[in-house]
Write a protein that holds these residues in place. Sequence first.
Motif: not given
Length: 235
Positions: A60, A63, A129, A178, A181, A183
């Motif tokens: 990713r 990050s 993830g 999160a 971003k 995510d």
Amino acid sequence: MTVGQGMAMVAKPWPIGGKGFPTFYRIIKSKSVGEFKVDPYLATVLNCTFWVIYGLPFVRPDSILVVTINGVGLVLELIYVCIFFFYAPNKGRKKVIYWLGGEIIFIAAVSLVILLVFHDHKRRILAFGIICDVFNIIMYSSPLTIMKKVITTKSVKYMPFYLSLANFLNGCVWTAYALIKFDIFILVSNGLGALSGAVQLILYGCYFRSTPRDEVIEPKASQIQLSVSDGPDGV
């Protein structure tokens, strides 16, 4: 897993390494691990490592915060494990070697398979993830045992307020990150972590008054970080 162990494992990706200092200062000072357990730190090494891999550019991109924070946490956890290994008896040392060896093999095997099978960022993010979320949710759900104890005993003796607050703030901060971003993997596990921390704080507010005054004390750092062994899985 004991109550103390459950509360010891603050969820990732926020590093908990710094919280182990009082415990290991005591170990160094006494030159013995006594009946303390290294399990939470070995578990956190595994969790930190997967979050570091998750944040690397080939999985990713962009990050860096995930990598740096968990990288620092990983280094601190390994230092603590090394200190434990140095002062532990032979049985404890064998346990550390076996667990670390198993973790290295597991991490290498899983990472190799994912990187060889999936050649694009989207699927690598999905695979790593999911793995990171599984370990994160396990760590966030570990205080369930202490919450049950609070309800049944109507006492917050075994649930340190500041650790519950740290869990809540940790979950909130990473949930906000999160969302910024976008995510989903950091969002899911840490959103649940924020909820878990909120429930702990609510329980603390509900049962604080019913707790005998001589029991409303913050446990020593050593009791929070590494519980005294009371089961067959002790070192």
